[in-house]
Design a protein around this motif. Structure first.
Motif, PDB file in Angstrom:
ATOM      1  N   VAL A  80       0.912  -1.167   0.071  1.00 17.79           N
ATOM      2  CA  VAL A  80       0.102  -0.031   0.144  1.00 17.79           C
ATOM      3  C   VAL A  80       0.812   1.350  -0.092  1.00 17.79           C
ATOM      4  CG1 VAL A  80      -1.705   1.238   1.469  1.00 17.79           C
ATOM      5  CG2 VAL A  80      -2.068  -1.138   1.166  1.00 17.79           C
ATOM      6  N   LEU A  81       1.836   1.180   0.716  1.00 18.30           N
ATOM      7  CA  LEU A  81       2.424   2.535   0.917  1.00 18.30           C
ATOM      8  C   LEU A  81       3.162   2.907  -0.441  1.00 18.30           C
ATOM      9  CD1 LEU A  81       3.666   4.559   2.624  1.00 18.30           C
ATOM     10  CD2 LEU A  81       5.563   3.329   3.382  1.00 18.30           C
ATOM     11  N   PRO A  82       3.874   1.900  -1.194  1.00 19.80           N
ATOM     12  CA  PRO A  82       4.471   2.389  -2.531  1.00 19.80           C
ATOM     13  C   PRO A  82       3.370   2.841  -3.660  1.00 19.80           C
ATOM     14  CG  PRO A  82       5.584   0.188  -1.686  1.00 19.80           C
ATOM     15  CD  PRO A  82       4.495   0.756  -0.841  1.00 19.80           C
ATOM     16  N   ILE A  83       2.248   2.155  -3.412  1.00 18.78           N
ATOM     17  CA  ILE A  83       1.291   2.710  -4.312  1.00 18.78           C
ATOM     18  C   ILE A  83       0.680   4.144  -3.732  1.00 18.78           C
ATOM     19  CG2 ILE A  83      -1.293   2.024  -4.971  1.00 18.78           C
ATOM     20  CD1 ILE A  83      -0.294  -0.934  -5.032  1.00 18.78           C
ATOM     21  N   TRP A  84       0.586   4.308  -2.563  1.00 18.02           N
ATOM     22  CA  TRP A  84      -0.002   5.531  -2.281  1.00 18.02           C
ATOM     23  C   TRP A  84       0.995   6.691  -2.408  1.00 18.02           C
ATOM     24  CZ3 TRP A  84      -4.263   6.361   1.031  1.00 18.02           C
ATOM     25  CH2 TRP A  84      -4.449   7.755   1.290  1.00 18.02           C
ATOM     26  N   VAL A  85       2.375   6.317  -2.352  1.00 15.41           N
ATOM     27  CA  VAL A  85       3.309   7.306  -2.898  1.00 15.41           C
ATOM     28  C   VAL A  85       3.546   7.903  -4.451  1.00 15.41           C
ATOM     29  CG1 VAL A  85       5.697   8.141  -2.631  1.00 15.41           C
ATOM     30  CG2 VAL A  85       4.541   7.144  -0.478  1.00 15.41           C
ATOM     31  N   ALA A  86       3.441   6.584  -5.094  1.00 14.71           N
ATOM     32  CA  ALA A  86       3.827   6.780  -6.403  1.00 14.71           C
ATOM     33  C   ALA A  86       2.527   7.472  -7.459  1.00 14.71           C
ATOM     34  CB  ALA A  86       4.390   5.415  -6.926  1.00 14.71           C
ATOM     35  N   VAL A  87       1.393   6.636  -7.183  1.00 11.99           N
ATOM     36  CA  VAL A  87       0.567   7.153  -8.036  1.00 11.99           C
ATOM     37  C   VAL A  87       0.046   8.498  -8.171  1.00 11.99           C
ATOM     38  CG1 VAL A  87      -1.855   6.637  -8.438  1.00 11.99           C
ATOM     39  CG2 VAL A  87      -0.690   4.758  -8.049  1.00 11.99           C
ATOM     40  N   PRO A  88      -0.185   9.159  -7.057  1.00  9.70           N
ATOM     41  CA  PRO A  88      -0.304  10.705  -6.962  1.00  9.70           C
ATOM     42  C   PRO A  88       0.957  11.553  -7.900  1.00  9.70           C
ATOM     43  CG  PRO A  88      -1.050   9.965  -4.973  1.00  9.70           C
ATOM     44  CD  PRO A  88      -0.253   8.674  -5.621  1.00  9.70           C
ATOM     45  N   VAL A  89       2.123  11.146  -7.659  1.00 10.66           N
ATOM     46  CA  VAL A  89       3.001  11.834  -8.335  1.00 10.66           C
ATOM     47  C   VAL A  89       3.157  11.348  -9.930  1.00 10.66           C
ATOM     48  CG1 VAL A  89       5.735  11.903  -8.526  1.00 10.66           C
ATOM     49  CG2 VAL A  89       4.563  11.685  -6.295  1.00 10.66           C
ATOM     50  N   ILE A  90       2.932  10.014 -10.209  1.00  9.85           N
ATOM     51  CA  ILE A  90       2.882   9.800 -11.800  1.00  9.85           C
ATOM     52  C   ILE A  90       1.665  10.483 -12.297  1.00  9.85           C
ATOM     53  CG2 ILE A  90       2.385   7.878 -13.195  1.00  9.85           C
ATOM     54  CD1 ILE A  90       4.138   6.140 -11.275  1.00  9.85           C
ATOM     55  N   SER A  91       0.568  10.311 -11.610  1.00 12.67           N
ATOM     56  CA  SER A  91      -0.689  11.272 -12.152  1.00 12.67           C
ATOM     57  C   SER A  91      -0.480  12.730 -12.356  1.00 12.67           C
ATOM     58  CB  SER A  91      -2.188  10.878 -11.189  1.00 12.67           C
ATOM     59  OG  SER A  91      -2.843  11.539 -11.869  1.00 12.67           O
ATOM     60  N   GLY A  92       0.280  13.271 -11.248  1.00 10.14           N
ATOM     61  CA  GLY A  92       0.777  14.595 -11.512  1.00 10.14           C
ATOM     62  C   GLY A  92       1.624  15.050 -12.650  1.00 10.14           C
ATOM     63  N   LEU A  93       2.415  14.051 -12.983  1.00 11.27           N
ATOM     64  CA  LEU A  93       3.357  14.333 -13.990  1.00 11.27           C
ATOM     65  C   LEU A  93       2.696  14.079 -15.345  1.00 11.27           C
ATOM     66  CD1 LEU A  93       6.487  12.186 -12.841  1.00 11.27           C
ATOM     67  CD2 LEU A  93       6.089  14.712 -13.346  1.00 11.27           C
ATOM     68  N   LEU A  94       1.532  13.226 -15.202  1.00 11.09           N
ATOM     69  CA  LEU A  94       0.625  13.433 -16.558  1.00 11.09           C
ATOM     70  C   LEU A  94      -0.251  14.386 -16.648  1.00 11.09           C
ATOM     71  CD1 LEU A  94      -0.688   9.431 -16.523  1.00 11.09           C
ATOM     72  CD2 LEU A  94       1.042  10.483 -18.165  1.00 11.09           C
ATOM     73  N   ALA A  95      -0.895  15.147 -15.555  1.00  8.82           N
ATOM     74  CA  ALA A  95      -1.523  16.263 -15.644  1.00  8.82           C
ATOM     75  C   ALA A  95      -0.689  17.473 -16.104  1.00  8.82           C
ATOM     76  CB  ALA A  95      -2.229  16.711 -14.402  1.00  8.82           C
ATOM     77  N   ARG A  96       0.499  17.456 -15.624  1.00 14.94           N
ATOM     78  CA  ARG A  96       1.532  18.493 -16.167  1.00 14.94           C
ATOM     79  C   ARG A  96       1.843  18.561 -17.684  1.00 14.94           C
ATOM     80  NH1 ARG A  96       7.150  19.409 -16.844  1.00 14.94           N
ATOM     81  NH2 ARG A  96       7.648  21.480 -16.372  1.00 14.94           N
ATOM     82  N   ARG A  97       1.994  17.224 -17.781  1.00 13.00           N
ATOM     83  CA  ARG A  97       2.326  17.130 -19.580  1.00 13.00           C
ATOM     84  C   ARG A  97       1.034  17.390 -20.333  1.00 13.00           C
ATOM     85  NH1 ARG A  97       3.040  10.884 -21.573  1.00 13.00           N
ATOM     86  NH2 ARG A  97       0.802  11.090 -21.725  1.00 13.00           N
ATOM     87  N   THR A  98      -0.154  17.406 -19.763  1.00 12.27           N
ATOM     88  CA  THR A  98      -1.240  17.738 -20.294  1.00 12.27           C
ATOM     89  C   THR A  98      -1.386  19.177 -20.626  1.00 12.27           C
ATOM     90  OG1 THR A  98      -2.569  15.667 -19.815  1.00 12.27           O
ATOM     91  CG2 THR A  98      -4.057  17.522 -20.537  1.00 12.27           C
ATOM     92  N   VAL A  99      -1.161  19.629 -19.540  1.00 12.12           N
ATOM     93  CA  VAL A  99      -1.305  21.260 -19.567  1.00 12.12           C
ATOM     94  C   VAL A  99      -0.046  21.726 -20.528  1.00 12.12           C
ATOM     95  CG1 VAL A  99      -0.497  23.298 -18.135  1.00 12.12           C
ATOM     96  CG2 VAL A  99      -2.016  21.505 -17.291  1.00 12.12           C
TER      97      VAL A  99
END
Length: 145
Positions: A80-99
């Motif tokens: 749970v801990l690695p998933i909890w840490v990694a997923v928001p950061v990866i999704s944030g990088l995708l949001a930044r790329r979209t912008v």
């Protein structure tokens, strides 16, 4: 006769706004994602459908991970801990790329809307979890006493 002053070119300033908007999308996605509300950065980027999908999907994943952790008496917390840490950061990088790719500057109205819905969703899940645990405790007490 003096020439009238021309306003400065908007090109570099517009690029700075887009770059800043990209970092804002990343920060919103990561920070809210750590609190269980994924998709806020994508809503800021103008991808509201994707944001709703991420919000619902992330809440489902968190509920499943919590159930898995409870069923394994905490052993699954290692996953749970690695998933909890990694997923928001990866999704944030995708949001930044979209912008950056679409040249958007962001929508705070969408952020407030999705963050409000997300907060209500998280609070509802917490209340349902407490009711479930209270019911299990009452059932256990009734069966043992």
């Amino acid at each position: 006769m003096d020439e009238p002053m021309q306003p400065p070119a908007l090109g570099p300033a517009r690029q700075v706004d887009i770059e800043t908007a990209g970092w804002i999308a990343l920060a919103l996605e990561a920070i809210f994602g750590y609190f269980g509300i994924l998709g806020v950065g994508h809503a800021y980027a103008g991808r509201f459908g994707r944001a709703i999908g991420l919000l619902v999907g992330w809440l489902v994943v968190l509920v499943l991970l919590a159930a898995l952790t409870g069923l394994t008496f905490g052993v699954a917390a290692c996953l749970v801990l690695p998933i909890w840490v990694a997923v928001p950061v990866i999704s944030g990088l995708l949001a930044r790329r979209t912008v950056l790719a679409e040249g958007r500057t962001g929508s705070w109205t969408a952020v407030f809307g999705l963050a409000g819905v997300g907060c209500l969703g998280v609070l509802t899940l917490i209340c349902l979890g407490l009711v479930l645990l209270g019911g299990l405790g009452a059932l256990s007490s009734a069966l043992s006493g």
